[in-house]
Design an enzyme around this catalytic site. Structure first.
Site, PDB file in Angstrom:
ATOM      1  CD  GLU A 299       0.426   2.743   2.205  1.00  0.00           C
ATOM      2  OE1 GLU A 299       0.695   3.909   1.862  1.00  0.00           O
ATOM      3  OE2 GLU A 299      -0.091   2.451   3.297  1.00  0.00           O
ATOM      4  NE  ARG A 300       1.012  -1.853   4.076  1.00  0.00           N
ATOM      5  CZ  ARG A 300       1.939  -1.899   5.028  1.00  0.00           C
ATOM      6  NH1 ARG A 300       3.104  -2.488   4.806  1.00  0.00           N
ATOM      7  NH2 ARG A 300       1.715  -1.352   6.190  1.00  0.00           N
TER       8      ARG A 300
ATOM      9  CE  LYS B 258      -8.856  -1.579   5.190  1.00  0.00           C
ATOM     10  NZ  LYS B 258      -7.477  -1.681   5.687  1.00  0.00           N
TER      11      LYS B 258
ATOM     12  CD  GLU C  80      -3.874   2.397   9.115  1.00  0.00           C
ATOM     13  OE1 GLU C  80      -3.632   2.641   7.925  1.00  0.00           O
ATOM     14  OE2 GLU C  80      -3.849   1.255   9.603  1.00  0.00           O
TER      15      GLU C  80
ATOM     16  NE  ARG D 161     -10.192   2.648   2.233  1.00  0.00           N
ATOM     17  CZ  ARG D 161      -9.142   2.289   2.956  1.00  0.00           C
ATOM     18  NH1 ARG D 161      -8.464   3.183   3.654  1.00  0.00           N
ATOM     19  NH2 ARG D 161      -8.761   1.031   3.003  1.00  0.00           N
TER      20      ARG D 161
ATOM     21  CE  LYS E  36      -5.743   5.143   6.125  1.00  0.00           C
ATOM     22  NZ  LYS E  36      -4.593   4.258   5.807  1.00  0.00           N
TER      23      LYS E  36
ATOM     24  CG  ASP F 143      -5.635  -3.945   7.786  1.00  0.00           C
ATOM     25  OD1 ASP F 143      -6.215  -3.797   6.704  1.00  0.00           O
ATOM     26  OD2 ASP F 143      -4.549  -3.423   8.064  1.00  0.00           O
TER      27      ASP F 143
ATOM     28  CD  GLU G  24      -7.728 -20.404   7.779  1.00  0.00           C
ATOM     29  OE1 GLU G  24      -8.161 -20.961   6.753  1.00  0.00           O
ATOM     30  OE2 GLU G  24      -8.452 -20.024   8.708  1.00  0.00           O
TER      31      GLU G  24
ATOM     32  CG  ASN H  40      -2.281   5.872   3.727  1.00  0.00           C
ATOM     33  OD1 ASN H  40      -3.193   6.154   4.517  1.00  0.00           O
ATOM     34  ND2 ASN H  40      -1.710   4.681   3.707  1.00  0.00           N
TER      35      ASN H  40
ATOM     36  CD  GLU I 178      -1.212  -4.667   4.254  1.00  0.00           C
ATOM     37  OE1 GLU I 178      -2.217  -4.214   3.675  1.00  0.00           O
ATOM     38  OE2 GLU I 178      -0.703  -4.134   5.255  1.00  0.00           O
TER      39      GLU I 178
HETATM   40  C1  GCU Z   1      -3.552  -1.421   6.111  1.00  0.00           C
HETATM   41  C2  GCU Z   1      -2.275  -1.230   5.340  1.00  0.00           C
HETATM   42  C3  GCU Z   1      -2.002   0.206   5.054  1.00  0.00           C
HETATM   43  C4  GCU Z   1      -3.238   0.856   4.434  1.00  0.00           C
HETATM   44  C5  GCU Z   1      -4.453   0.629   5.300  1.00  0.00           C
HETATM   45  C6  GCU Z   1      -5.737   1.130   4.689  1.00  0.00           C
HETATM   46  O1  GCU Z   1      -3.388  -0.933   7.427  1.00  0.00           O
HETATM   47  O2  GCU Z   1      -1.201  -1.800   6.042  1.00  0.00           O
HETATM   48  O3  GCU Z   1      -0.893   0.285   4.203  1.00  0.00           O
HETATM   49  O4  GCU Z   1      -3.043   2.210   4.265  1.00  0.00           O
HETATM   50  O5  GCU Z   1      -4.612  -0.733   5.509  1.00  0.00           O
HETATM   51  O6  GCU Z   1      -6.519   0.308   4.218  1.00  0.00           O
HETATM   52  O7  GCU Z   1      -5.987   2.323   4.699  1.00  0.00           O
END
Ligand code: GCU
Length: 652
Positions: free
Chosen positions: A141-142, A341, A267, A300, A263, A346, A483, A184, A374
């Site tokens: 992912e990413r 974070k 989301e 997190r 997590k 984000d 930037e 995730n 990302e």
């Molecule tokens: C961002 C990212 C996701 C990731 C999320 C996270 O939103 O786009 O792919 O899962 O961060 O840090 O949990």
């Protein structure tokens, strides 16, 4: 098959050490790693591994029993023509790589004794790797560097030699923990915890000799998903018992297992909210399961409402982590690390620091950074992040004279940018970000330009003189250049929804994700002041609350994060907002053109495969930067009706 690029440990680099007579003292797993490294180096470069005390030029001495969890410091000295490194456990290994970094300088005239110790015991990489290939996100992912180095064909790879090489590279920069699966946690990945422990154990076996511990991301819903329980309620005794039992089995397979990464309620991930419990209840449930074994839970703080109504201007995603977590300060068990974070949104190219980092004195905190690019060009653009990390780790969130963020946290965690790509990181120059992350997690006060120097010297040993200057020319300012040609003045996003690459000014504007810029015909930006906005600025300690809350005192680079202002608003720089948008976008593209030209001059001075790969990616960076410039400038011209005072921007 093309050979994997050696990154910052090419064989040539081992020549100064490998051409000498080296003695290694001590026993144990990590000392054996040191011995094996020396064997490799002397075999390549004609030196010798010796036992005789009188004949050694270099002595690497373990100072006590060897344990992966041991103290990581080391001492380097030189006298009487002998260079000595001593350290316990992983310290000796770090000391070995210090010698590699020093090269011939380690063997010059007598050197004063140096003692090195990491700023934190926690220096971790999170891999957002899936076991299976996810239909939308791919395997990583990413990820912008191919597939996972850990998994293939739906399971842990049979051949983990690439992971061993990775461990070596990470040990050389001081990383000591790796979480091996995506935060995730999809169904297949969740099963690593129960059904694939042998695979997890094999990964741990391969990383252990490099002083690296393994962690797993787990689903909060595991008791239901994997255990067949009716609930995952953290206060339910059956759930607690399930976690205790399951965790005991993990430790049977991996006795030095690091712990869980979670997590939750984020989301769409399951979490304690479903049971009317809070995040301290959730984190402590898992913390108590790993505590008997010395494990840690990385919980997190990335919790926000991703189903918000864009019409509702009072809900502010930036506030969410503070609102959820600060009231829980003091309630987390001692083996919970709250992973925050660096910014409140984000991983944008520019954000203020998360105010959570200064607001939870009774909680262990780690700052989370994103090495995978990302939102910073997806490893198609050059964007050296060392300067960004240096700025944020050195930021005094409590105000002038107060502690730095680096001093306020107990560790650095970062999302890895590595995949099974032959350059490890897709873009060869993105290796520098991984290198810098490790070095800055070891010493957050490191100067990013010096770190880049190190990376250049190690990655391109023996390259033509001048290559260093060219790489600095291209990379030092590349974060600010990125930037410049993307979202202006800290407002963030403006990327294509979903994959997040390339410009789309209104892409997220009318969505539930809480990432807005509120541009209208009069102005742009988000009012986060206490007086008239969402109140987010009030989450900071007094100094920064006052600065960010004031439209005149707020630093330009964050103005649109904190304020909604007219296009004619005069910045602290003296320019107007609209003219700033035009200037930075035009100049940002010009800078990329200069990067392209500078790189063209390295032909023949760097290996051909690196030259060609970077040249191709720079061409895409230039195309993309022009697209950003043209869309951003056209968009804001159309909104404001105010043309570029310098006449460079076409009226579209
Ligand atoms: C961002 C990212 C996701 C990731 C999320 C996270 O939103 O786009 O792919 O899962 O961060 O840090 O949990």
């Amino acid at each position: 098959m093309t050979a994997v690029h050696p990154a910052w440990l090419p064989d040539d680099l081992l020549a100064p050490l490998g051409s000498r007579r080296v003695r290694v003292l001590g026993a144990g797993l990590l000392v054996e790693t040191v011995r094996a490294e020396i064997r490799r180096a002397v075999a390549l470069h004609g030196g010798q591994l010796v036992d005789d005390p009188g004949s050694a030029d270099v002595v690497l001495a373990a100072t006590d029993d060897d344990s992966a969890d041991g103290v990581e410091e080391y001492v380097v000295s030189r006298s009487g023509g002998v260079t000595t490194v001593s350290g316990a456990g992983a310290g000796l290994l770090h000391g070995l790589f210090h010698l590699v970094r020093l090269g011939e300088a380690a063997f010059g005239p007598d050197r004063p004794t140096e003692r090195h110790a990491p700023a934190y015991p926690l220096r971790m990489l999170d891999h957002w790797d899936n076991v299976d290939v996810h239909p939308v996100m791919g395997q990583v992912e990413r990820g912008y560097s191919g597939g996972s180095i850990f998994y293939a064909d739906g399971r842990v790879r049979a051949d983990l030699s690439r992971v061993a090489e990775y461990g070596r590279l990470l040990a050389a920069v001081g990383i000591n923990r790796v979480a091996i699966n995506n935060v995730n946690v999809h169904r297949r990945e969740a099963r690593l915890l129960t059904d694939d422990l042998a695979g997890v154990a094999r990964i741990a076996d391969v990383l252990r000799p490099w002083g690296i511990g393994v962690h797993l991301s787990v689903s909060f819903n595991s008791p239901v998903l994997l255990g067949g329980l009716a609930t995952a309620d953290p206060l339910d005794p059956g759930v607690q018992e399930w976690w205790a039992r399951t965790t005991a089995r993990v430790y049977e397979a991996v006795p030095d297992f690091g712990g869980y990464v979670v997590k939750a309620d984020s989301e769409g991930r399951p979490g304690p909210f479903a049971y009317g419990r809070d995040h301290a209840d959730g984190a402590n449930l898992l913390a108590r399961a790993v505590a008997p074994f010395g494990g840690t839970v990385h919980w997190r703080a990335f919790v926000y409402d991703h189903r918000q109504d864009w019409r509702d201007r009072s809900t502010d995603r930036a506030r969410a982590a503070y609102d959820h977590f600060v009231p829980l300060d003091g309630r987390f068990d001692d083996n919970v690390v709250l992973q925050v974070k660096h910014g409140p949104m984000d991983f944008q190219v520019r954000e203020p620091l998360s105010p959570v980092l200064a607001a939870m004195p009774r909680t262990h905190l780690a700052v989370e950074l994103q090495v995978t690019q990302e939102y910073t060009g997806q490893q198609r653009h050059v964007c050296y992040l060392g300067p960004a990390w240096s700025e944020l780790l050195g930021f005094r969130l409590r105000g002038p004279g107060g502690a730095t963020v680096a001093e306020d946290v107990g560790g650095v965690v970062a999302v890895s940018n590595v995949g099974d790509d032959r350059f490890w990181t897709g873009h060869p120059l993105a290796q520098a970000n991984l290198y810098a992350l490790g070095r800055m997690a070891w010493d957050p006060a490191s100067d990013p330009a010096t770190v880049l120097d190190e990376w250049i010297a190690m990655t391109f040993p023996g390259a033509a003189p001048g290559i260093g200057a060219t790489l600095h020319r291209i990379m030092d300012g590349s974060w600010r250049t990125y930037e410049d040609y993307t979202a202006p003045l800290g407002v963030g996003f403006m990327v294509r929804p979903g994959h997040h690459y390339g410009p789309d000014v209104d892409g997220y504007e009318y969505t539930p994700w809480g990432t807005y810029h509120f541009a209208d015909r009069d102005g742009v930006g988000v009012d986060r002041s206490v007086a008239t906005g969402t109140g987010f600025a009030g989450q900071y300690p007094p100094h920064w609350a006052a600065v960010y809350g004031s439209v005149t005192r707020c630093p330009d680079e964050l103005l649109l994060f904190f304020h909604h202002v007219p296009y004619t608003h005069v910045l602290r720089s003296g320019s107007t907002v609209i003219q700033h948008v035009y200037d930075t976008h035009v100049e940002g593209v010009e800078e990329v053109e200069r990067m392209v030209a500078a790189w063209a001059g390295t032909e023949g001075a760097v290996p051909d495969d690196v030259f060609v790969e970077v040249r191709e990616r720079l061409a895409e960076q230039l195309r993309s930067a022009r697209e950003w410039r043209d869309q951003l400038c056209a968009y804001f011209f159309r909104k404001s009706g105010i043309p570029d005072a310098k006449g460079r921007v076409a009226v579209r």
